[in-house]
Write an enzyme that holds these catalytic residues in place. Structure first.
Site, PDB file in Angstrom:
ATOM      1  N   ARG A 161      -9.807  -9.365   0.900  1.00  0.00           N
ATOM      2  CA  ARG A 161     -11.260  -9.409   0.695  1.00  0.00           C
ATOM      3  C   ARG A 161     -11.818  -8.119   0.101  1.00  0.00           C
ATOM      4  O   ARG A 161     -12.961  -8.077  -0.346  1.00  0.00           O
ATOM      5  CB  ARG A 161     -11.960  -9.747   2.023  1.00  0.00           C
ATOM      6  CG  ARG A 161     -11.879 -11.219   2.382  1.00  0.00           C
ATOM      7  CD  ARG A 161     -12.616 -11.503   3.671  1.00  0.00           C
ATOM      8  NE  ARG A 161     -11.833 -11.123   4.834  1.00  0.00           N
ATOM      9  CZ  ARG A 161     -12.270 -11.192   6.092  1.00  0.00           C
ATOM     10  NH1 ARG A 161     -13.511 -11.607   6.332  1.00  0.00           N
ATOM     11  NH2 ARG A 161     -11.498 -10.842   7.093  1.00  0.00           N
ATOM     12  N   TYR A 181      -8.764  25.131 -23.382  1.00  0.00           N
ATOM     13  CA  TYR A 181      -7.767  24.066 -23.570  1.00  0.00           C
ATOM     14  C   TYR A 181      -7.571  23.830 -25.055  1.00  0.00           C
ATOM     15  O   TYR A 181      -8.532  23.623 -25.805  1.00  0.00           O
ATOM     16  CB  TYR A 181      -8.274  22.800 -22.873  1.00  0.00           C
ATOM     17  CG  TYR A 181      -7.341  21.620 -22.902  1.00  0.00           C
ATOM     18  CD1 TYR A 181      -6.005  21.739 -22.533  1.00  0.00           C
ATOM     19  CD2 TYR A 181      -7.812  20.351 -23.272  1.00  0.00           C
ATOM     20  CE1 TYR A 181      -5.160  20.645 -22.537  1.00  0.00           C
ATOM     21  CE2 TYR A 181      -6.974  19.255 -23.270  1.00  0.00           C
ATOM     22  CZ  TYR A 181      -5.647  19.397 -22.914  1.00  0.00           C
ATOM     23  OH  TYR A 181      -4.819  18.306 -22.919  1.00  0.00           O
TER      24      TYR A 181
END
Length: 449
Positions: A15, A367
């Site tokens: 569920r 980065y």
């Protein structure tokens, strides 16, 4: 007396409609199963055995070194407990039977259950007075407190259905009695299952002492679907907020603040409305967290000011009196005492020195698409607005970076670095530019007619 916890977590949780196993769904920043484990450990359980379904590798991995047993076929709660029988062969003491989807149960309640066994009972069952007992098993108790039976709602007569003291499912049972009783439970029923509650009448038939222990209804609320998950989250948040307030934290609108269970918030911290304090966060004494800020995995020293609209990601460390202002994001960054980044800035993989000032619009370009690199900013450095610091790079102590610069090389102590295109002014050029633009606009309009 030794205590072992048997945590039943073998339900499929269909569920929940999720690829994530039900016990690993989070409330208060922790998986539900972690709440049960923590409660068992807090009550002094020397061993914990979690009962899991087949193909439960994700949960097994999460458990790490904690013991587990597999319930090969789902044949009822009693059958689930029996899955732990071989693991606990020869165990003498108290077995706590708990559930992996009832995260609200407390160590205090579990301690009351185990104390019943230590005081001479053979079996203690946790119950509560239900506002609406429909669907729950009713406790049939004698005047001396003996629990004679648990009658399921569908089997109860009209008088029994008026009883509001009902079964919460959690039990403490002397061992090895627990498994002796379960071995006697029959699966001769419509479902062909072995029910844990059947040990109550078997224990009575054998003249064992069976007692009840009371708690409030909320504490043993189970989670079967997302609506239940939200309900439990609300209760846990209320508990966490109350605990923080009791410890000297000010919250302007507590109902709008969301806390993780492992967050450490020291006294005299002020938390404004609409703040999220995520896992692994430590907020030092006297700090102020302003509205709409989100902190996770961050550690703040005393008297920091954060936000509004700040995002502190994991690995953020801020020293005494650090200021991180609106629309500033930090990650894996250490800001020493007195450093400031007041507006519109990203600081990733950086070391910021004491009293350094980071101007609006500054970013650490950490980065390159493959690897991440460090930016080092020295004590007292001043980074002008709209600067890009391309890592790896070091800005020296007391250095100044001119606004709008893109810095790709180290800047020495006390130096000024400016890296931007040279400005050129052309007198009266704006007038001729607008005239040409207006002519072009008019020609375009004529062509459309």
């Amino acid at each position: 007396m030794n205590v072992v916890a048997i945590i039943l977590a073998a339900g499929q949780g269909t569920r929940m409609k999720s690829a994530l196993p039900k016990p690993l769904h989070e409330v208060g920043g922790m998986p539900m199963l972690a709440w049960s484990l923590n409660a068992a450990q807090a009550v002094g359980a020397s061993r914990i055995v979690t009962v899991l379904p087949p193909h439960s590798e994700t949960t097994q991995s999460w458990l790490g070194d904690i013991e587990f047993a597999i319930q090969e076929n789902a044949r009822g709660t009693g059958h689930a407990v029996l899955a732990a029988k071989d693991k606990l062969a020869g165990f003498l003491g108290v077995a706590l039977v708990m559930f992996g989807d009832t995260p609200l149960i407390t160590a205090a309640t579990l301690s009351q259950l185990t104390q019943c066994i230590k005081d001479g009972a053979d079996l203690a069952v946790l119950g509560f007075h239900a506002a609406d007992p429909t669907g729950y098993g009713r406790f049939i108790c004698a005047e001396n407190g003996q629990l004679n039976a648990i009658i399921e709602h569908k089997d109860a007569n009209d008088a029994e259905r008026q009883i509001d003291f009902v079964n919460g499912g959690v039990m403490a049972v002397a061992c090895p009695l627990l498994f002796d009783l379960l071995d006697a439970v029959s699966d001769d029923n419509a479902s062909g299952e072995i029910y844990l509650t059947d040990i109550v009448h078997i224990a009575n038939a054998r003249d064992h002492k069976v007692v009840t222990c009371k708690t409030d209804e909320a504490e043993i609320t189970g989670v079967n679907n997302r609506a239940d998950l939200a309900k439990v989250e609300g209760i846990i948040q209320s508990r966490l907020r109350s605990a923080a307030l009791d410890q000297g934290v000010t919250m302007r609108a507590p109902e709008t603040v969301f806390l993780s269970a492992d967050a450490i918030i020291e006294r005299d911290v002020i938390i404004e409305p609409h703040v999220v304090i995520g896992t692994g966060t430590h907020i030092g004494e006297g700090s102020i967290i302003k509205s709409f800020s989100h902190l996770e995995g961050a550690s703040l020293g005393p008297c920091c000011i954060i936000g509004p609209y700040a995002r502190l990601r994991p690995g953020t460390i801020a020293g005494d009196g650090v200021k991180i202002g609106n629309f500033v994001e930090t990650k894996n960054t250490n800001l020493a005492a007195g450093a400031k980044a007041n507006h519109l800035t990203y600081l990733g993989d950086a070391m910021i020195g004491e009293q350094a000032n980071i101007g609006a619009g500054t970013i650490t370009c950490n980065y390159d698409g493959t690897n991440k690199f460090k930016t080092l900013i020295g004590d007292g450095a001043f980074i002008g607005s709209n600067s890009a610091l391309v890592a790896p790079v070091r800005i020296g102590a007391n250095a100044i970076v001119g606004a709008g610069s893109t810095i790709t090389s180290d800047v020495s102590d006390d130096a000024i670095a400016i890296a931007r295109g040279k400005q050129k002014n052309i007198d009266n050029a704006a007038t001729s530019f607008r005239a040409r633009a207006q002519d072009k606009k008019q020609k375009n309009n004529n062509q459309k007619k």
